[in-house]
Design a protein around this motif. Structure first.
Motif, PDB file in Angstrom:
ATOM      1  N   ASP A 313       2.696 -27.609-103.898  1.00  0.00           N
ATOM      2  CA  ASP A 313       2.668 -29.006-103.454  1.00  0.00           C
ATOM      3  C   ASP A 313       2.901 -29.953-104.623  1.00  0.00           C
ATOM      4  O   ASP A 313       3.645 -30.932-104.514  1.00  0.00           O
ATOM      5  CB  ASP A 313       1.329 -29.322-102.792  1.00  0.00           C
ATOM      6  N   THR A 314       2.248 -29.655-105.767  1.00  0.00           N
ATOM      7  CA  THR A 314       2.398 -30.521-106.939  1.00  0.00           C
ATOM      8  C   THR A 314       3.824 -30.484-107.465  1.00  0.00           C
ATOM      9  O   THR A 314       4.413 -31.523-107.799  1.00  0.00           O
ATOM     10  CB  THR A 314       1.424 -30.099-108.049  1.00  0.00           C
ATOM     11  N   VAL A 315       4.388 -29.286-107.552  1.00  0.00           N
ATOM     12  CA  VAL A 315       5.772 -29.154-108.018  1.00  0.00           C
ATOM     13  C   VAL A 315       6.720 -29.863-107.052  1.00  0.00           C
ATOM     14  O   VAL A 315       7.702 -30.499-107.471  1.00  0.00           O
ATOM     15  CB  VAL A 315       6.149 -27.673-108.172  1.00  0.00           C
ATOM     16  N   GLY A 316       6.438 -29.788-105.744  1.00  0.00           N
ATOM     17  CA  GLY A 316       7.269 -30.472-104.760  1.00  0.00           C
ATOM     18  C   GLY A 316       7.251 -31.976-104.953  1.00  0.00           C
ATOM     19  O   GLY A 316       8.291 -32.641-104.883  1.00  0.00           O
ATOM     20  N   VAL A 317       6.069 -32.528-105.200  1.00  0.00           N
ATOM     21  CA  VAL A 317       5.962 -33.971-105.440  1.00  0.00           C
ATOM     22  C   VAL A 317       6.747 -34.362-106.685  1.00  0.00           C
ATOM     23  O   VAL A 317       7.464 -35.376-106.704  1.00  0.00           O
ATOM     24  CB  VAL A 317       4.479 -34.378-105.581  1.00  0.00           C
ATOM     25  N   LEU A 318       6.630 -33.552-107.735  1.00  0.00           N
ATOM     26  CA  LEU A 318       7.364 -33.835-108.965  1.00  0.00           C
ATOM     27  C   LEU A 318       8.868 -33.763-108.735  1.00  0.00           C
ATOM     28  O   LEU A 318       9.635 -34.604-109.228  1.00  0.00           O
ATOM     29  CB  LEU A 318       6.958 -32.840-110.054  1.00  0.00           C
ATOM     30  N   ALA A 319       9.304 -32.751-107.961  1.00  0.00           N
ATOM     31  CA  ALA A 319      10.740 -32.596-107.703  1.00  0.00           C
ATOM     32  C   ALA A 319      11.278 -33.793-106.930  1.00  0.00           C
ATOM     33  O   ALA A 319      12.363 -34.306-107.239  1.00  0.00           O
ATOM     34  CB  ALA A 319      10.981 -31.299-106.935  1.00  0.00           C
ATOM     35  N   ARG A 320      10.521 -34.262-105.941  1.00  0.00           N
ATOM     36  CA  ARG A 320      10.978 -35.419-105.172  1.00  0.00           C
ATOM     37  C   ARG A 320      11.012 -36.670-106.042  1.00  0.00           C
ATOM     38  O   ARG A 320      11.897 -37.522-105.905  1.00  0.00           O
ATOM     39  CB  ARG A 320      10.071 -35.623-103.960  1.00  0.00           C
ATOM     40  N   ALA A 321      10.024 -36.778-106.945  1.00  0.00           N
ATOM     41  CA  ALA A 321       9.980 -37.946-107.824  1.00  0.00           C
ATOM     42  C   ALA A 321      11.198 -37.996-108.739  1.00  0.00           C
ATOM     43  O   ALA A 321      11.675 -39.066-109.105  1.00  0.00           O
ATOM     44  CB  ALA A 321       8.701 -37.928-108.659  1.00  0.00           C
ATOM     45  N   TYR A 322      11.725 -36.812-109.085  1.00  0.00           N
ATOM     46  CA  TYR A 322      12.873 -36.757-109.978  1.00  0.00           C
ATOM     47  C   TYR A 322      14.177 -36.528-109.220  1.00  0.00           C
ATOM     48  O   TYR A 322      15.201 -36.171-109.806  1.00  0.00           O
ATOM     49  CB  TYR A 322      12.665 -35.661-111.027  1.00  0.00           C
TER      50      TYR A 322
END
Length: 339
Positions: A313-322
């Motif tokens: 979930d955390t990696v997904g949020v980071l990926a969407r942010a970038y």
């Protein structure tokens, strides 16, 4: 050559009289050869040490010789315990006393020992706070120092991590501990002895109540037991992870030592590319997630599923942010496949 040990030899001879080199060595935990060498150095420094050979003989000071630490005030005597800790001494309000005590101590030593002490002081320096953080402000520290020494109770308003966050306590301070640049107050409350981080004290005021610290209370032993209890309560679960060779090399810089030791103890190879699988202790899902994310693509969480999901979930949020999307395969492949 330890100037402190030479002073210890001198004070032993002054307080006990004639002593053999063997007894001196046993008292100081050194070899007999080292004791002989220290006695020779004292003689070379001008201290009137003479030897009486034969059975029952030994070393002693010339009658009437005494080293004197004169003119030392009560505050300066206390400050001697902080002579090698100028930063903490200043925080405790003892900077001037430490300087004065050191000067008086040096003035009382023979010339040779004075020079040895000066050489030692010139090559050692202690900086207590850890890296990557500023020294904490401790406006109430001086008040607690006085309370510890005068055994006077203190009323405090304290901020703690659990609700209610702000509490009022009457504390009977037993001692102060400096841990990695952070000051802690050990004090008895209404029902038990507890530890309080000094920077979390919002207000403090001395009161008229006086108290007696228990004769059998040992501050060092109490602190050691606190550390042991903290470690025992700190880890509430475990996680199974996979690490790349680079991730394992980076481990000591990113996680606590107990996690590194757990990896070393449980690591088993998975495949022929150098990756290993290991079981590590964890505090909580949130804490473990934040800790392991520091290793980036060099770590994969295998279990528990809650931690694996938190990482994804955390990696997904980071990926969407970038502006990227994470490809979730569900086949247990290693992280890092981003499109």
């Amino acid at each position: 050559m330890s100037a402190g040990r030479l002073l210890s030899v001198l004070l032993l001879l002054q307080t006990r009289g004639r002593m053999s080199a063997r007894v001196i060595a046993d008292e100081l935990g050194v070899s007999v050869r080292t004791a002989y060498r220290d006695l020779t150095r004292l003689q070379e420094a001008g201290v009137p040490v003479w030897a009486e050979p034969g059975r029952g003989g030994g070393y002693q000071l010339l009658d009437g010789y005494r080293t004197r630490l004169t003119g030392m005030s009560e505050g300066e005597a206390r400050a001697l315990f902080f002579a090698g800790l100028p930063g903490p001494a200043a925080e405790l309000g003892l900077a001037a006393e430490v300087t004065a005590a050191r000067l008086k101590l040096l003035a009382a030593l023979p010339t040779g020992l004075r020079e040895e002490a000066a050489r030692t002081a010139a090559v050692f320096h202690l900086d207590a706070p850890g890296w990557y953080r500023e020294r904490e402000r401790t406006p109430h520290l001086a008040l607690f120092v006085d309370a510890v020494l005068t055994r006077r109770a203190v009323d405090v308003r304290y901020r703690r991590w659990r609700a209610p966050q702000e509490v009022h306590r009457r504390l009977r301070p037993y001692g102060l501990v400096l841990k990695s640049g952070v000051w802690y107050l050990v004090a008895a409350g209404t029902t038990r002895i507890a530890t309080y981080r000094v920077t979390q004290v919002l207000d403090a005021a001395p009161c008229d109540e006086r108290f007696e610290r228990p004769a059998d209370f040992d501050l060092g032993a109490y602190w050691t037991s606190c550390l042991d209890d903290f470690q025992a309560r700190r880890h509430t679960g475990t996680a199974t992870i996979r690490l790349s060779p680079r991730g394992r090399r980076r481990l000591p810089d990113n996680v606590p030592p107990e996690v590194v030791r757990a990896v070393d103890a449980t690591a088993a190879a998975v495949g022929d590319d150098g990756w290993v699988e290991a079981v590590i202790p964890t505090e909580s899902i949130e804490h473990a997630c934040g800790e392991l994310l520091r290793l980036g693509v060099d770590v994969e969480v295998v279990a528990p599923s809650e931690l694996r999901r938190a990482m994804a979930d955390t990696v997904g949020v980071l990926a969407r942010a970038y502006g990227s999307a994470v490809v979730t395969t569900g086949d247990g492949s290693r992280p890092g496949d981003v499109t």
